[in-house]
Design a protein around this motif. Structure first.
Motif, PDB file in Angstrom:
ATOM      1  N   ALA A   9       0.827  -1.211   0.000  1.00 25.16           N
ATOM      2  CA  ALA A   9       0.000   0.000   0.000  1.00 25.16           C
ATOM      3  C   ALA A   9       0.859   1.258   0.000  1.00 25.16           C
ATOM      4  N   MET A  10       1.975   1.228   0.720  1.00 28.65           N
ATOM      5  CA  MET A  10       2.840   2.410   0.778  1.00 28.65           C
ATOM      6  C   MET A  10       3.382   2.783  -0.585  1.00 28.65           C
ATOM      7  N   HIS A  11       3.680   1.786  -1.394  1.00 29.55           N
ATOM      8  CA  HIS A  11       4.150   2.064  -2.760  1.00 29.55           C
ATOM      9  C   HIS A  11       3.125   2.904  -3.514  1.00 29.55           C
ATOM     10  N   GLN A  12       1.843   2.561  -3.333  1.00 28.33           N
ATOM     11  CA  GLN A  12       0.767   3.306  -4.003  1.00 28.33           C
ATOM     12  C   GLN A  12       0.610   4.705  -3.407  1.00 28.33           C
ATOM     13  N   LEU A  13       0.724   4.817  -2.090  1.00 28.76           N
ATOM     14  CA  LEU A  13       0.609   6.130  -1.453  1.00 28.76           C
ATOM     15  C   LEU A  13       1.728   7.055  -1.911  1.00 28.76           C
ATOM     16  N   THR A  14       2.921   6.514  -2.040  1.00 27.55           N
ATOM     17  CA  THR A  14       4.061   7.323  -2.474  1.00 27.55           C
ATOM     18  C   THR A  14       3.863   7.844  -3.887  1.00 27.55           C
ATOM     19  N   GLU A  15       3.258   7.030  -4.737  1.00 24.72           N
ATOM     20  CA  GLU A  15       3.104   7.396  -6.144  1.00 24.72           C
ATOM     21  C   GLU A  15       1.876   8.257  -6.423  1.00 24.72           C
ATOM     22  N   HIS A  16       0.817   8.105  -5.633  1.00 24.93           N
ATOM     23  CA  HIS A  16      -0.463   8.676  -6.057  1.00 24.93           C
ATOM     24  C   HIS A  16      -1.095   9.669  -5.089  1.00 24.93           C
ATOM     25  N   ALA A  17      -0.548   9.834  -3.889  1.00 23.38           N
ATOM     26  CA  ALA A  17      -1.133  10.786  -2.929  1.00 23.38           C
ATOM     27  C   ALA A  17      -0.401  12.122  -2.998  1.00 23.38           C
ATOM     28  N   ASP A  18      -1.085  13.183  -2.604  1.00 25.82           N
ATOM     29  CA  ASP A  18      -0.443  14.494  -2.465  1.00 25.82           C
ATOM     30  C   ASP A  18       0.144  14.672  -1.072  1.00 25.82           C
ATOM     31  N   CYS A  19      -0.590  14.215  -0.057  1.00 23.80           N
ATOM     32  CA  CYS A  19      -0.105  14.245   1.321  1.00 23.80           C
ATOM     33  C   CYS A  19      -0.595  12.997   2.036  1.00 23.80           C
ATOM     34  N   VAL A  20       0.286  12.416   2.843  1.00 16.92           N
ATOM     35  CA  VAL A  20      -0.076  11.253   3.650  1.00 16.92           C
ATOM     36  C   VAL A  20       0.154  11.612   5.111  1.00 16.92           C
ATOM     37  N   LEU A  21      -0.855  11.354   5.932  1.00 20.42           N
ATOM     38  CA  LEU A  21      -0.750  11.579   7.374  1.00 20.42           C
ATOM     39  C   LEU A  21      -0.704  10.213   8.046  1.00 20.42           C
ATOM     40  N   PRO A  22       0.493   9.684   8.315  1.00 19.67           N
ATOM     41  CA  PRO A  22       0.597   8.362   8.936  1.00 19.67           C
ATOM     42  C   PRO A  22       0.184   8.411  10.411  1.00 19.67           C
ATOM     43  N   ILE A  23      -0.585   7.420  10.820  1.00 22.04           N
ATOM     44  CA  ILE A  23      -0.995   7.268  12.210  1.00 22.04           C
ATOM     45  C   ILE A  23      -0.620   5.850  12.638  1.00 22.04           C
ATOM     46  N   GLU A  24       0.042   5.714  13.777  1.00 30.54           N
ATOM     47  CA  GLU A  24       0.417   4.391  14.251  1.00 30.54           C
ATOM     48  C   GLU A  24      -0.519   3.937  15.365  1.00 30.54           C
ATOM     49  N   ASN A  25      -1.013   2.716  15.245  1.00 34.48           N
ATOM     50  CA  ASN A  25      -1.874   2.174  16.291  1.00 34.48           C
ATOM     51  C   ASN A  25      -1.215   2.237  17.662  1.00 34.48           C
ATOM     52  N   GLN A  26       0.069   1.900  17.713  1.00 38.19           N
ATOM     53  CA  GLN A  26       0.750   1.860  18.999  1.00 38.19           C
ATOM     54  C   GLN A  26       0.844   3.257  19.610  1.00 38.19           C
ATOM     55  N   ALA A  27       1.042   4.267  18.776  1.00 34.65           N
ATOM     56  CA  ALA A  27       1.078   5.639  19.283  1.00 34.65           C
ATOM     57  C   ALA A  27      -0.279   6.033  19.856  1.00 34.65           C
ATOM     58  N   LEU A  28      -1.363   5.612  19.204  1.00 33.49           N
ATOM     59  CA  LEU A  28      -2.699   5.904  19.713  1.00 33.49           C
ATOM     60  C   LEU A  28      -2.923   5.214  21.058  1.00 33.49           C
ATOM     61  N   ILE A  29      -2.492   3.970  21.166  1.00 27.27           N
ATOM     62  CA  ILE A  29      -2.631   3.235  22.419  1.00 27.27           C
ATOM     63  C   ILE A  29      -1.875   3.949  23.536  1.00 27.27           C
ATOM     64  N   ASP A  30      -0.659   4.380  23.241  1.00 31.19           N
ATOM     65  CA  ASP A  30       0.155   5.066  24.252  1.00 31.19           C
ATOM     66  C   ASP A  30      -0.498   6.368  24.699  1.00 31.19           C
ATOM     67  N   ILE A  31      -1.086   7.094  23.752  1.00 31.60           N
ATOM     68  CA  ILE A  31      -1.751   8.360  24.089  1.00 31.60           C
ATOM     69  C   ILE A  31      -2.955   8.099  24.988  1.00 31.60           C
ATOM     70  N   ILE A  32      -3.756   7.098  24.641  1.00 34.46           N
ATOM     71  CA  ILE A  32      -4.930   6.774  25.453  1.00 34.46           C
ATOM     72  C   ILE A  32      -4.507   6.402  26.874  1.00 34.46           C
ATOM     73  N   ASN A  33      -3.494   5.565  26.993  1.00 35.54           N
ATOM     74  CA  ASN A  33      -3.015   5.176  28.320  1.00 35.54           C
ATOM     75  C   ASN A  33      -2.497   6.379  29.103  1.00 35.54           C
ATOM     76  N   LYS A  34      -1.838   7.295  28.408  1.00 33.61           N
ATOM     77  CA  LYS A  34      -1.331   8.511  29.058  1.00 33.61           C
ATOM     78  C   LYS A  34      -2.496   9.348  29.598  1.00 33.61           C
ATOM     79  N   ILE A  35      -3.555   9.461  28.818  1.00 36.99           N
ATOM     80  CA  ILE A  35      -4.713  10.247  29.258  1.00 36.99           C
ATOM     81  C   ILE A  35      -5.382   9.590  30.459  1.00 36.99           C
ATOM     82  N   TYR A  36      -5.496   8.265  30.416  1.00 36.68           N
ATOM     83  CA  TYR A  36      -6.179   7.573  31.504  1.00 36.68           C
ATOM     84  C   TYR A  36      -5.431   7.687  32.827  1.00 36.68           C
ATOM     85  N   LYS A  37      -4.136   7.916  32.761  1.00 36.56           N
ATOM     86  CA  LYS A  37      -3.359   8.057  33.982  1.00 36.56           C
ATOM     87  C   LYS A  37      -3.665   9.354  34.719  1.00 36.56           C
ATOM     88  N   VAL A  38      -4.110  10.372  33.975  1.00 39.88           N
ATOM     89  CA  VAL A  38      -4.338  11.676  34.600  1.00 39.88           C
ATOM     90  C   VAL A  38      -5.810  12.011  34.759  1.00 39.88           C
TER      91      VAL A  38
END
Length: 482
Positions: free
Chosen positions: A196-225
């Motif tokens: 899929a990345m090969h296609q994104l590199t060739e055909h998109a104007d902008c790609v905003l990558p989001i990582e599942n693990q980063a989302l999990i870490d953010i949620i856990n950080k919020i739940y701590k406070v």
């Protein structure tokens, strides 16, 4: 006022899209007290009530959205998520002629989605997209929402992207792509992601990558406070297995409708990214940023269009009422690694360019002062040391005085690319599971090599830029708001 169309592909893309439309309606209902259909609403919604076509008088808000239709195309090769959406509180805003579904799914196989279902549904997808575009007066952008690890999001998502480039080359194509975690339970996710990345590199104007693990870490950080309990709502203990399963596979519906789904919180983060990114297209502002300015200022080379994003404040993403973050603190947080939507630290890497999109009651002087404050700690490439793009939308998010979205073209993205490559090579070296792809008509094994070569190209280009400058951290002597 320009319009944009959101194309939601696969389970993840449709879940994120559902959260986006829900939150967007809440913003419009909060701002538009008169309930009139205006240019702001028309950017992402159309009015189908012909009785009010001339006066454009249309109530919005909870229970009053029957005359609004989202400028959206929903695609999934499994019916579950779309059916759930159509049976939910937002069912009235979706045009049933803008839905494309099947029942068998793509079996976590990029080739099945891209080559088999892509060809099978080619005409239907084109007719559906064409119908959506014909209902726009001034179409500016497509937003593609999809995941990279499964078969539908990666395969059909990138097939749609190619169609958009072929038939609407002058319309900007922004892609929000959710990358799988390293311990993702879809064994073929590295193959799907690299193809899929090969296609994104060739055909998109902008790609905003989001990582599942980063989302999990953010949620856990919020739940701590956050408080341990909120009246009337159940608070879940978020763990990797629970959230990962919720994102990547069908989950059992919760028995009580007022309970919060853990993956809703993760989807809220991505939905808020889109809300902030599109705020200038939806509301007035003293220093609005047009979407074409993002690509113009943040993409110095055509294929290096992967933008690292961060949001501040974070607690607002869960609708948690904590003490308001100070404006200056919000700026500092936005450049910290804990607030990035990928697992990376931009401060210790090279910036090619950076955009700041501020929403709310803020002064340009305060933004300038904070940029001056953070600049000495950021390393910009020597030929673009003034590479800042700053926007200010006067309308804040619901319940907040202000918010900040940063978009950075930063060499730290190679961390994501490197991890993905290692997982891909680990499988491909043993030729594990490749027969599932070779069994699909039209798939050649050379596609694996071409896609890996494309990924290597991105890595090499970013690394070359990272090593090409020996400039010290830039001084804060000058500031230019583009």
């Amino acid at each position: 006022m320009t319009q944009s169309i959101v194309v939601q592909v696969g389970q993840c893309g449709n879940q994120i899209g559902c959260r986006f439309w829900d939150l967007a309606l809440q913003e419009y209902a909060t701002i538009n007290k008169s309930g009139k259909y205006d240019e702001c609403i028309s950017s992402f919604f159309r009015n189908v009530d012909t009785r009010h076509e001339k006066m454009k008088d249309l109530p919005v808000g909870k229970g009053k959205i029957k005359s609004l239709k989202a400028r959206a195309v929903l695609i999934d090769m499994e019916e579950g998520v779309i059916n759930e959406t159509l049976n939910g509180p937002l069912k009235e805003i979706f045009d049933y002629t803008q839905l494309i579904t099947d029942v068998s799914g793509c079996g976590n196989n990029w080739a099945t989605g891209h080559l088999m279902y892509g060809r099978q549904y080619h005409d239907k997808m084109m007719d559906t997209i064409r119908h959506a575009t014909e209902l726009c007066d001034s179409l500016q952008c497509f937003f593609l929402l999809h995941a990279m690890g499964g078969g539908t999001g990666s395969g059909i998502g990138t097939y749609v992207l190619r169609l958009l480039e072929e038939h609407y080359p002058k319309v900007y194509r922004f892609t929000t792509a959710v990358y799988p975690s390293n311990d993702d339970d879809v064994i073929t996710s590295p193959y799907n992601s690299v193809l899929a990345m090969h296609q994104l590199t060739e055909h998109a104007d902008c790609v905003l990558p989001i990582e599942n693990q980063a989302l999990i870490d953010i949620i856990n950080k919020i739940y701590k406070v956050m408080p341990s309990e909120r009246p009337g709502k159940k608070v879940f203990n978020i763990d990797k297995t629970q959230v990962k399963t919720a994102i990547t596979s069908n989950v059992e519906r919760w028995k009580r409708s007022n309970e919060e789904k853990p993956f809703d919180h993760m989807n809220n983060i991505v939905a808020n990214l889109l809300l902030n990114l599109t705020s200038s297209a939806r509301f007035e502002g003293s220093l609005n940023v047009d979407l074409n300015e993002i690509t113009m200022n943040l993409v110095p080379f055509p294929k290096l269009h992967y933008l690292v994003s961060s949001l501040s404040p974070l607690y607002s993403l869960l609708d948690v009422r904590l003490p308001v973050v100070r404006f200056d603190e919000m700026f500092s947080d936005a450049f910290s690694k804990e607030h990035q939507l990928i697992q990376a630290d931009p401060k210790h890497n090279l910036y090619l360019a950076c955009a700041l999109i501020v929403r709310g009651k803020a002064d340009i002087s305060d933004i300038r002062r904070n940029i001056e404050k953070v600049r000495p700690h950021l390393k910009f490439i020597h030929w673009n040391e003034e590479g800042w793009k700053t926007g200010l939308c006067n309308i804040p998010p619901v319940g907040l005085p202000y918010s900040l979205l940063t978009l950075a073209n930063n060499t730290c993205i190679t961390n994501t690319f490197h991890n993905l490559k290692c997982r891909f090579v680990k499988l491909y070296r043993r030729k594990a599971h490749i027969h599932h792809y070779q069994n699909i008509e039209g798939f050649e094994q050379t596609l694996f090599e071409e896609s890996l070569e494309s990924l290597n190209y991105l890595n090499d280009e970013y690394q070359t830029l990272n090593c090409a400058t020996n400039q010290p951290l830039q001084s804060a002597s000058r500031l230019h708001i583009l």
